[in-house]
Design a protein around this motif. Structure first.
Motif, PDB file in Angstrom:
ATOM      1  N   MET A 102       0.820  -1.208   0.000  1.00  0.00           N
ATOM      2  CA  MET A 102       0.000   0.000   0.000  1.00  0.00           C
ATOM      3  C   MET A 102       0.856   1.260   0.000  1.00  0.00           C
ATOM      4  O   MET A 102       0.465   2.298  -0.555  1.00  0.00           O
ATOM      5  N   ARG A 103       2.088   1.191   0.622  1.00  0.00           N
ATOM      6  CA  ARG A 103       2.906   2.383   0.713  1.00  0.00           C
ATOM      7  C   ARG A 103       3.441   2.837  -0.651  1.00  0.00           C
ATOM      8  O   ARG A 103       3.848   3.978  -0.818  1.00  0.00           O
ATOM      9  N   GLY A 105       1.762   3.264  -3.423  1.00  0.00           N
ATOM     10  CA  GLY A 105       0.802   4.114  -4.135  1.00  0.00           C
ATOM     11  C   GLY A 105       0.339   3.555  -5.478  1.00  0.00           C
ATOM     12  O   GLY A 105      -0.417   4.208  -6.208  1.00  0.00           O
ATOM     13  N   THR A 134     -10.590  -5.606  -4.105  1.00  0.00           N
ATOM     14  CA  THR A 134     -10.762  -5.130  -2.728  1.00  0.00           C
ATOM     15  C   THR A 134     -10.318  -6.193  -1.729  1.00  0.00           C
ATOM     16  O   THR A 134      -9.611  -5.897  -0.737  1.00  0.00           O
ATOM     17  N   SER A 141      -3.104  -6.087   3.271  1.00  0.00           N
ATOM     18  CA  SER A 141      -2.975  -5.158   4.404  1.00  0.00           C
ATOM     19  C   SER A 141      -3.079  -5.904   5.730  1.00  0.00           C
ATOM     20  O   SER A 141      -2.367  -5.583   6.712  1.00  0.00           O
ATOM     21  N   ARG A 152      -2.842   0.939   9.743  1.00  0.00           N
ATOM     22  CA  ARG A 152      -3.124   2.073   8.851  1.00  0.00           C
ATOM     23  C   ARG A 152      -3.406   1.589   7.427  1.00  0.00           C
ATOM     24  O   ARG A 152      -4.278   2.120   6.751  1.00  0.00           O
ATOM     25  N   ASP A 153      -2.670   0.568   6.960  1.00  0.00           N
ATOM     26  CA  ASP A 153      -2.860   0.089   5.601  1.00  0.00           C
ATOM     27  C   ASP A 153      -4.236  -0.535   5.398  1.00  0.00           C
ATOM     28  O   ASP A 153      -4.785  -0.506   4.298  1.00  0.00           O
ATOM     29  N   MET A 155      -7.103   0.478   6.676  1.00  0.00           N
ATOM     30  CA  MET A 155      -8.061   1.558   6.412  1.00  0.00           C
ATOM     31  C   MET A 155      -7.917   2.073   4.987  1.00  0.00           C
ATOM     32  O   MET A 155      -8.920   2.293   4.284  1.00  0.00           O
ATOM     33  N   GLN A 156      -6.684   2.233   4.521  1.00  0.00           N
ATOM     34  CA  GLN A 156      -6.470   2.703   3.152  1.00  0.00           C
ATOM     35  C   GLN A 156      -6.997   1.678   2.141  1.00  0.00           C
ATOM     36  O   GLN A 156      -7.601   2.031   1.129  1.00  0.00           O
ATOM     37  N   ALA A 157      -6.761   0.425   2.419  1.00  0.00           N
ATOM     38  CA  ALA A 157      -7.262  -0.623   1.524  1.00  0.00           C
ATOM     39  C   ALA A 157      -8.788  -0.598   1.467  1.00  0.00           C
ATOM     40  O   ALA A 157      -9.396  -0.780   0.399  1.00  0.00           O
ATOM     41  N   LEU A 159     -10.728   1.995   1.973  1.00  0.00           N
ATOM     42  CA  LEU A 159     -11.146   3.182   1.211  1.00  0.00           C
ATOM     43  C   LEU A 159     -10.959   2.975  -0.295  1.00  0.00           C
ATOM     44  O   LEU A 159     -11.816   3.345  -1.093  1.00  0.00           O
ATOM     45  N   TYR A 160      -9.810   2.358  -0.670  1.00  0.00           N
ATOM     46  CA  TYR A 160      -9.588   2.056  -2.084  1.00  0.00           C
ATOM     47  C   TYR A 160     -10.673   1.121  -2.615  1.00  0.00           C
ATOM     48  O   TYR A 160     -11.217   1.311  -3.715  1.00  0.00           O
TER      49      TYR A 160
END
Length: 562
Positions: A102-103, A105, A134, A141, A152-153, A155-157, A159-160
C-alpha cells in the motif's frame, strides 16, 4: 456473452474501437511504469528492481499483443476483454507486491482496468472483479499487520475498495446510458435513411412537381417532374427562384402566400424559353425552350417548430393542368362529335321554324306583355342557333389563310370598329403596338378571337380611361405576344381550371364555346392562347398586391418587323 451480438453493427464497431483505445492506454501505462522505474529507484533493492523491470517489460509486450489482436482478430469480444483484464489485474498485483504494498501508491492503477471493464462488460462482472481487487488489498494489508503491527494500511485498503466499487457502479451506469442513446440514435438513423429512400422514390416517380424552399425562395430539393415543368431539366437542384426571370410568376405567388396564407392555391404560366440565368446553371436545360407550362400551384408550410431560426421550409406542389384540360376537352368533344352528325337537321330546322313563327306573330301582336314574351322566345332561339353554329364551326376545322398580316393596322381598325359598335368612349380601349409588326394569322380568325376577348373584357371593366388594353410585346424568346386585359377582378382559380373547356360558362347568356373556339383558332394558326395571372402595382385595402390576369396570344415565330 450475449451482450455484444444483441447490438447493432454500429454499436459493435464502437465496442471494438473502445477496446482498441483501452489497449493503446495500456501500452502508454506500461511505458510510464518503465520511465517511473528509471527515475525512482532510490532505496530499492537490486532484486526488487530487477523483478519490477521484468514485470514492466512483460506487461509492455502483452499490451502490444493485445492491441494487435483487437485490430486484426475481431472475434470473441468478451473473451479478449476478460483475458486482458485478468492480465492487467495480475500484473498490477505483482507490481503492487514488488513495490512494497500500500505504501507504494500503485493501488490506483487498479482503477484503469476496472473502469475499462465497467464500460465494456456487464455490471455484475465488473463488480465481481472490483470485489476481488478489494479482497486482495484487504488481505495484503491484514498480512502486513502481523509483520509491522500497523493497521493504517487496512483503512487505506478499505477506502480504495469502496472507491473502486463506487467508480465501477457509476461508470457502468453512465456507459449503459450512452450505449442506449447510441443504439437509439442508430435506430433513428436507420429509420431516417429508410424514410429518405422512400421519399426519394416517391418524389422521383410522382407525376406532380415538388419543390422544397426556404423563406427566401432558395430551393433545397426538387423532383424530376418539377424540373420538367419549370424547364430546368439538367440544371442544379439548388438554386434561388428569384435568380430566373421566367420564374417570376412563381416567386410572386409564393410571396403572396407568405403574406396571406389563405392564398394557398394559384394558377400561373411558366415560360422558360431563353432565360440566361437558368441557362448558366447547366448546358443541358433546353428541354422546354419552346414550350410554356400552365401550372396549378399549391403551397404548404412544413412543421419546423423547435428547430430554431433558419430551419423554416415550405413545400410547393406543381401540377401541369394542361393535360387535365385536354383530357376534359376530349371527353366532351367525343360526345359532341356524335351530336354534330344530326344536329343540322334535328335542331336547326325546328329552330328556323320557331324563329319564323315568332317573327310572324310579332307583326300581328301589339300587346306589350305579348311582345315581351315573343322577345324572350326570339332571344333563346338566337342563343340556341348561335350554339349550333359554334358546334358546326368546331367540327369543320376550317384551314386558315395565314398570309402576312400587319398587326398594328389590323388592331387599330378593329379597335375603332369595336368602339363604334358598342357605343364606348374613345379612350376606354387602349392600344399599344409598334408600327410595321407582321404576323402570319388568318385575318378572319384573328378578328373572331380578339372580338371574343374584348367582349369578355367589356363585361368586367370599370369603364374608365384605358380600362381595357391591348398591348403587343415580345417575350424573353423574342416571340410576339398580344395581351388583352381589363382592370376588373381576375378570374378565380376555380373558374380558371375550366376556362377553356367546351360548354363551360359562368354567364347565363353564354354558350361556353367562345374561349374554346378562340383557342382552337389560335392552334390552327400555329399560335397559342392562354390566361396568365399577374400582380398589379396597386395594392388592396389590406396592403397586399392586387391579383388580376390577362389573355395572351403568342404568335408563331414567323412574325417579323419590317
Amino acid at each position: 456473452m450475449a451482450r455484444l451480438p444483441a447490438l447493432t453493427a454500429e454499436s459493435r464497431a464502437t465496442f471494438w474501437r473502445s477496446l482498441q483505445t483501452l489497449n493503446a492506454s495500456r501500452v502508454v501505462i506500461a511505458l510510464v511504469l518503465l520511465v517511473y522505474l528509471s527515475f525512482d529507484s532510490r532505496g530499492a533493492q537490486a532484486a526488487s528492481q530487477s523483478l519490477y523491470l521484468q514485470i514492466c517489460l512483460v506487461y509492455l509486450g502483452l499490451s502490444i499483443g493485445f492491441a494487435l489482436s483487437a485490430v486484426y482478430w475481431q472475434r470473441r469480444f468478451l473473451l479478449q476483454l476478460l483475458s486482458q483484464i485478468a492480465c492487467d489485474l495480475a500484473i498490477i498485483s505483482m507490481l503492487y507486491l514488488a513495490s512494497g504494498g500500500m505504501r507504494s501508491g500503485l493501488a490506483i492503477l487498479y482503477l484503469f482496468p476496472l473502469a475499462g471493464l465497467a464500460i465494456l462488460a456487464p455490471l455484475t462482472m465488473a463488480l465481481f472483479c472490483a470485489s476481488l481487487v478489494t479482497l486482495f488489498l484487504l488481505g495484503d494489508s491484514t498480512w502486513q499487520i502481523f509483520l509491522s503491527e500497523s493497521d493504517r494500511d487496512v483503512m487505506q485498503a478499505g477506502l480504495y475498495g469502496a472507491a473502486f466499487l463506487a467508480a465501477v457502479l457509476v461508470v457502468n451506469r453512465m456507459a449503459a446510458r450512452l450505449i442506449g442513446q447510441e443504439e437509439l440514435a442508430s435506430q433513428r438513423g436507420v429509420e431516417i435513411n429508410v424514410q429518405q429512400a422512400v421519399n426519394r422514390l416517391v418524389m422521383a416517380n410522382i407525376g406532380d412537381g415538388i419543390l422544397v424552399v426556404d423563406a427566401d425562395g432558395q430551393v433545397f430539393a426538387g423532383n424530376p417532374a418539377a424540373q420538367q415543368m419549370l424547364g430546368l431539366v439538367g440544371a442544379e437542384v439548388r438554386f434561388k427562384l428569384s435568380a430566373a426571370a421566367s420564374l417570376s410568376p412563381l416567386i410572386e405567388a409564393y410571396e403572396a402566400w407568405r403574406a396571406d396564407a389563405t392564398r394557398s392555391t394559384a394558377f400561373l404560366t411558366i415560360k422558360p424559353f431563353n432565360d440566361a440565368a437558368l441557362e448558366g446553371m447547366s448546358a443541358a436545360w433546353s428541354a422546354r425552350r419552346d414550350l410554356a407550362a400552365h401550372l396549378k400551384v399549391r403551397f404548404a408550410a412544413a412543421d419546423m417548430a423547435g428547430l430554431g431560426q433558419g430551419a423554416e421550409r415550405s413545400v410547393i406542389f406543381l401540377q401541369d393542368v394542361t393535360g387535365i384540360e385536354n383530357q376534359a376537352q376530349q371527353l366532351k368533344l367525343a360526345s359532341m362529335g356524335r351530336l354534330t352528325a344530326s344536329i343540322a337537321h334535328e335542331v336547326r330546322n325546328p329552330l328556323s321554324a320557331i324563329g319564323h313563327a315568332t317573327s310572324l306573330l310579332g307583326e300581328d301582336l301589339t300587346d306589350p306583355v305579348q311582345q315581351r314574351l315573343l322577345k324572350i322566345v326570339g332571344d333563346n332561339v338566337a342563343r340556341v342557333n348561335r350554339m349550333v353554329e359554334d358546334i358546326l364551326q368546331l367540327s369543320r376545322k376550317v384551314q386558315p389563310h395565314s398570309e402576312p398580316l400587319a398587326l398594328d393596322v389590323f388592331l387599330a381598325e378593329l379597335r375603332a370598329e369595336f368602339i363604334e359598335t358598342h357605343g364606348l368612349a374613345p379612350d376606354i380601349l387602349g392600344l399599344a403596338a409598334a408600327p410595321g409588326v407582321q404576323v402570319r394569322f388568318d385575318a378572319l380568325h384573328l378578328r373572331e378571337v380578339v372580338l371574343n376577348l374584348l367582349n369578355n373584357a367589356v363585361r368586367y371593366a370599370s369603364g374608365g380611361p384605358e380600362s381595357i388594353r391591348m398591348n403587343v410585346v415580345r417575350d424573353t424568346a423574342q416571340r410576339l405576344e398580344l395581351h388583352v386585359q381589363d382592370d376588373g377582378p381576375g378570374i378565380s382559380p376555380e373558374v380558371r381550371a375550366h376556362l377553356f373547356e367546351p360548354f363551360y360558362t359562368t354567364s347565363s347568356k353564354g354558350t361556353g364555346l367562345g374561349l374554346y373556339l378562340a383557342r382552337e383558332l389560335c392552334l390552327n394558326n400555329e399560335a397559342r392562347l392562354d390566361y396568365e395571372y399577374r400582380f398589379d402595382n396597386k395594392d388592396n385595402a389590406d396592403g397586399s398586391p392586387s391579383l388580376s390576369g390577362r389573355f395572351v396570344i403568342t404568335f408563331a415565330q414567323q412574325g417579323k418587323t419590317v
